[in-house]
Design an enzyme around this catalytic site. Structure first.
Site, PDB file in Angstrom:
ATOM      1  N   LYS A 205      -6.498  27.769   3.113  1.00 55.52           N
ATOM      2  CA  LYS A 205      -6.362  28.173   2.080  1.00 55.52           C
ATOM      3  C   LYS A 205      -5.719  29.302   1.701  1.00 55.52           C
ATOM      4  O   LYS A 205      -4.850  29.504   1.105  1.00 55.52           O
ATOM      5  CB  LYS A 205      -7.994  27.534   1.521  1.00 55.52           C
ATOM      6  CG  LYS A 205      -7.851  27.533  -0.008  1.00 55.52           C
ATOM      7  CD  LYS A 205      -8.921  27.463  -0.282  1.00 55.52           C
ATOM      8  CE  LYS A 205      -9.963  27.965  -1.791  1.00 55.52           C
ATOM      9  NZ  LYS A 205     -11.619  27.389  -1.804  1.00 55.52           N
ATOM     10  N   GLU A 211      -8.737  34.876  12.199  1.00 55.56           N
ATOM     11  CA  GLU A 211      -8.109  33.420  13.866  1.00 55.56           C
ATOM     12  C   GLU A 211      -6.821  32.088  13.551  1.00 55.56           C
ATOM     13  O   GLU A 211      -6.134  32.949  13.469  1.00 55.56           O
ATOM     14  CB  GLU A 211      -9.599  32.342  13.607  1.00 55.56           C
ATOM     15  CG  GLU A 211     -10.574  32.981  13.954  1.00 55.56           C
ATOM     16  CD  GLU A 211     -11.705  33.715  13.056  1.00 55.56           C
ATOM     17  OE1 GLU A 211     -10.902  34.113  11.706  1.00 55.56           O
ATOM     18  OE2 GLU A 211     -13.368  33.720  12.887  1.00 55.56           O
ATOM     19  N   GLY A 266     -12.944  24.688   0.240  1.00 49.89           N
ATOM     20  CA  GLY A 266     -12.527  24.732   1.742  1.00 49.89           C
ATOM     21  C   GLY A 266     -12.817  23.039   2.663  1.00 49.89           C
ATOM     22  O   GLY A 266     -12.608  22.891   2.932  1.00 49.89           O
ATOM     23  N   ARG A 267     -14.805  22.843   2.732  1.00 48.55           N
ATOM     24  CA  ARG A 267     -15.485  21.957   3.627  1.00 48.55           C
ATOM     25  C   ARG A 267     -14.741  21.054   2.433  1.00 48.55           C
ATOM     26  O   ARG A 267     -15.584  20.105   3.032  1.00 48.55           O
ATOM     27  CB  ARG A 267     -16.611  23.041   3.112  1.00 48.55           C
ATOM     28  CG  ARG A 267     -17.416  23.078   2.736  1.00 48.55           C
ATOM     29  CD  ARG A 267     -18.761  23.872   2.512  1.00 48.55           C
ATOM     30  NE  ARG A 267     -19.109  24.503   1.530  1.00 48.55           N
ATOM     31  CZ  ARG A 267     -19.230  25.899   1.188  1.00 48.55           C
ATOM     32  NH1 ARG A 267     -18.069  26.484   1.309  1.00 48.55           N
ATOM     33  NH2 ARG A 267     -19.891  25.902  -0.298  1.00 48.55           N
ATOM     34  N   GLU A 352     -23.064  24.885   5.280  1.00 46.03           N
ATOM     35  CA  GLU A 352     -22.656  26.242   3.997  1.00 46.03           C
ATOM     36  C   GLU A 352     -22.500  26.312   2.848  1.00 46.03           C
ATOM     37  O   GLU A 352     -22.461  27.096   2.173  1.00 46.03           O
ATOM     38  CB  GLU A 352     -20.480  26.584   4.684  1.00 46.03           C
ATOM     39  CG  GLU A 352     -20.084  27.538   4.407  1.00 46.03           C
ATOM     40  CD  GLU A 352     -18.668  27.601   4.688  1.00 46.03           C
ATOM     41  OE1 GLU A 352     -18.836  27.662   6.404  1.00 46.03           O
ATOM     42  OE2 GLU A 352     -17.745  27.344   4.794  1.00 46.03           O
ATOM     43  N   HIS A 383     -30.208   9.593  26.071  1.00 51.64           N
ATOM     44  CA  HIS A 383     -30.260  10.224  26.951  1.00 51.64           C
ATOM     45  C   HIS A 383     -29.991  11.469  26.873  1.00 51.64           C
ATOM     46  O   HIS A 383     -30.132  11.975  27.724  1.00 51.64           O
ATOM     47  CB  HIS A 383     -29.161   9.225  27.520  1.00 51.64           C
ATOM     48  CG  HIS A 383     -28.901   8.060  28.085  1.00 51.64           C
ATOM     49  ND1 HIS A 383     -29.795   7.169  28.985  1.00 51.64           N
ATOM     50  CD2 HIS A 383     -28.172   7.141  27.074  1.00 51.64           C
ATOM     51  CE1 HIS A 383     -29.495   5.634  28.508  1.00 51.64           C
ATOM     52  NE2 HIS A 383     -28.878   5.777  27.612  1.00 51.64           N
ATOM     53  N   LYS A 503     -16.379  37.756   7.787  1.00 57.29           N
ATOM     54  CA  LYS A 503     -14.661  38.309   7.945  1.00 57.29           C
ATOM     55  C   LYS A 503     -14.888  39.352   8.507  1.00 57.29           C
ATOM     56  O   LYS A 503     -13.731  40.052   8.692  1.00 57.29           O
ATOM     57  CB  LYS A 503     -13.767  37.448   6.890  1.00 57.29           C
ATOM     58  CG  LYS A 503     -13.965  35.587   6.734  1.00 57.29           C
ATOM     59  CD  LYS A 503     -13.077  35.346   6.078  1.00 57.29           C
ATOM     60  CE  LYS A 503     -12.959  33.827   6.229  1.00 57.29           C
ATOM     61  NZ  LYS A 503     -12.185  33.124   5.300  1.00 57.29           N
TER      62      LYS A 503
HETATM   63  C1  G6Q Z   1     -14.846  26.399   3.614  1.00 57.64           C
HETATM   64  C2  G6Q Z   1     -15.688  28.101   4.006  1.00 57.64           C
HETATM   65  C3  G6Q Z   1     -14.769  28.526   5.259  1.00 57.64           C
HETATM   66  C4  G6Q Z   1     -13.378  28.229   5.056  1.00 57.64           C
HETATM   67  C5  G6Q Z   1     -12.540  29.079   6.524  1.00 57.64           C
HETATM   68  C6  G6Q Z   1     -11.214  28.952   6.411  1.00 57.64           C
HETATM   69  O1  G6Q Z   1     -15.648  26.143   2.489  1.00 57.64           O
HETATM   70  O2  G6Q Z   1     -14.405  28.701   2.249  1.00 57.64           O
HETATM   71  O3  G6Q Z   1     -14.851  27.798   6.412  1.00 57.64           O
HETATM   72  O4  G6Q Z   1     -12.409  27.097   5.163  1.00 57.64           O
HETATM   73  O5  G6Q Z   1     -13.056  30.365   6.540  1.00 57.64           O
HETATM   74  O6  G6Q Z   1     -10.284  29.480   5.972  1.00 57.64           O
HETATM   75  P1  G6Q Z   1      -8.772  29.585   5.120  1.00 57.64           P
HETATM   76  O7  G6Q Z   1      -8.479  27.762   5.104  1.00 57.64           O
HETATM   77  O8  G6Q Z   1      -8.416  30.028   4.058  1.00 57.64           O
HETATM   78  O9  G6Q Z   1      -7.721  30.072   6.034  1.00 57.64           O
END
Ligand code: G6Q
Length: 540
Positions: A205, A211, A266-267, A352, A383, A503
């Site tokens: 996003k 990462e 994001g989620r 989250e 199990h 971050k």
């Molecule tokens: C989701 C969070 C988090 C995010 C990641 C990746 O709701 O904000 O999990 O999706 O940190 O972020 P980017 O999509 O900006 O790389």
């Protein structure tokens, strides 16, 4: 006033004192209609919540509490695009992503539906070109491997759905998800792949996440080292982002970027262009059916009275255990190997969103908020950890999710599989009494060990088949349950300052690890970093 001081909450406390000892065995004996009375059906999806420690009165009081929290009004606020994500000043409109194109939704005065439709059209066009081999790598080979590089919300959703809908895949394409900045993840994924047949989707996003950007740069190096041709990047990289400048700076042509917007969290982004890998895997038609399933559940949530509203009922049941019975966790137990990643996906979506400890207006909270979400597919979990759910000291409400038809009708596998799906909730609810053990001639000393108290609550969710449509319904059901719980707990479910913290913290330490600069952390962190530096010097 905190919600736990409200008359509605106090009434629930009194009611809890009355029924906390009541056993599900007695509730079922007393009411032969219990199963139908405490079930809801939406289209083909059945949600049976009769094995919960509730009565008519419990539901009535829970619904009164929901009304006090103005849940209906809050649902309308979300769907209409109000900026309910207060700390980031954003609307929350993942529901618009699967809305019908003919129903306008406005953000800052402009209808966002045409933009959504345009991106979906571009995704369809691109997917068709990859799937029919028209889009080729720099050396003229068709794409065979698709690697989504993203993390968190830009990874867990598409990864979960891609696996869940494996039966709908175009099988000459393989899908991989690289998220961890541990180089192992990328190296092991690329090890046996041919760069000439490999496409990377850089899904971020913000397009700044450490990462993802680190993995993306290493992937670019891999392609360039192999091709010795800078033009190869255009053939092997596409981006999904809200940040066009960042995408351009990385070297991806904006023509190969699929946009989404900051009103998609994001989620909650799997129905945005973040789901590009899903569309590539299952094709535009099945992707359309997936979005339709989401939309159907959105409509159900938006328009159905609270008392008949599946996500609302699930949210209220969660509150009942979390805040009155003191349950700390909630287990997601899909009876489908294809849904292996669902618990992990919901872990992020829920924890989250609702892992917060201040109210919307910033006041500390004195009651429990979001539970710990965990789980595994049945029957594997049986199990492993089910022992604790059956006979441990903790109360763990469970969601059992099962399907009548298997995509792989192999002998009697599915019958055996689903027998477990029915048996486990039954055993959890009703247990095994001392009397039953005596009748079965269990030796006296073993009786305490073989006794199952029962009275352990669960929801059974049963659908005909794990289709794209059914999966869409299921995910939207959980998304909205999480939203409703956020409202009940008076918290902001759509920000994630804890993620931001992570971050920032790592960013500060990175340069310290490869220098000998003086360290200014606490003594423990200083010692650990010093030891790490020394170990790196010795070459182990
Ligand atoms: C989701 C969070 C988090 C995010 C990641 C990746 O709701 O904000 O999990 O999706 O940190 O972020 P980017 O999509 O900006 O790389």
């Amino acid at each position: 006033m905190e919600v736990n001081q409200s008359p509605e909450w106090k009434a629930l406390e009194r009611h809890f004192a009355d029924i906390k000892q009541t056993h599900l065995r007695d509730l079922f004996v007393a009411n032969p209609e219990r199963a139908s009375q405490f079930s809801l059906q939406f289209e083909d999806l059945l949600v049976d919540f009769s094995k919960h420690r509730i009565t008519d009165e419990t539901l009535k009081l829970l619904l009164k509490f929901a009304e006090r929290c103005q849940l209906t009004e809050e649902i309308n606020r979300m769907f209409s695009g109000e900026k309910i994500n207060l700390t980031e000043g954003r609307a929350v409109l993942h529901t618009a992503l699967r809305n019908k194109p003919t129903s306008p939704i406005f953000v800052n005065g402009s209808d966002i539906m045409p933009k959504i439709g345009a991106v979906l059209d571009r995704m369809r066009n691109f997917s068709n070109r990859i799937r029919n081999g028209e889009w080729q790598g720099y050396s003229g080979k068709p794409i065979r491997n698709i690697i989504n590089i993203g993390i968190g919300g830009s990874d867990l959703g598409p990864k979960m759905i891609t696996k869940a809908l494996t039966p709908y895949h175009q099988r000459n394409l393989s899908f991989y998800y690289v998220s961890n900045v541990d180089g192992t993840h990328l190296v092991e994924t690329l090890r046996d792949l041919d760069p000439e047949e490999t496409l990377f989707i850089i899904a971020s996003k913000t397009f700044t996440t450490q990462e993802t950007m680190t993995n993306a740069h290493s992937a670019k190096t891999w392609i360039l080292d192999h091709s010795h041709n800078p033009e190869a990047v255009a053939k092997h990289f596409v981006a999904v982002s809200t940040n066009i400048e960042g995408v351009q700076k990385f070297g991806i042509d904006p023509a190969n970027m699929f946009e989404f917007w900051n009103w998609v969290g994001g989620r909650y982004s799997v129905t945005s262009a973040i789901g590009l890998s899903v569309m590539l895997a299952i094709g535009p038609d099945h992707h359309h059916a997936l979005l339709d399933g989401f939309h159907a559940m959105d409509e159900h949530f938006h328009t159905t009275h609270l008392s008949q509203n599946i996500p609302v009922i699930l949210a209220l049941l969660g509150l009942w255990y979390n805040n009155f019975f003191g349950a700390q966790t909630h287990a997601i137990l899909p009876y489908s190997q294809y849904l292996e990643d669902l618990p992990r996906y919901l872990q992020q979506a829920d924890m989250e969103s609702n892992g917060k400890s201040v109210t919307k207006d910033g006041h500390p909270i004195s009651y429990q908020t979001g539970p710990i979400i965990w789980g595994e597919p049945g029957t594997n979990g049986q199990h492993a950890f089910y022992q604790l759910i059956h006979q441990g000291t903790k109360l763990i409400p469970c969601d059992f999710i099962g399907f009548a038809q298997s995509h792989n009708p192999l002998g009697d596998h599915h019958i055996k599989f689903m027998a477990n799906f029915f048996a486990q909730p039954e055993a959890l609810a009703f247990g095994k009494t001392v009397e039953e053990l005596r009748v079965a001639n269990v030796p006296l000393p073993l009786i305490p060990h073989k006794k199952f108290e029962g009275n352990r609550p669960s929801t059974s969710i049963l659908a005909p088949k794990l289709t794209p449509y059914a999966l869409g319904q299921l995910i939207a059901m959980y998304e909205h349950k999480i939203f409703a719980q956020g409202i009940l707990w008076q918290i902001l479910s759509f920000d994630q300052w804890g993620v931001q913290l992570g971050k920032e913290l790592a960013g500060r330490i990175i340069p310290e690890l490869s220098s000998s600069s003086e360290l200014q952390h606490d003594s423990s962190t200083n010692e650990l970093i010093t030891r790490f530096r020394n170990l790196r010097k010795t070459g182990f």
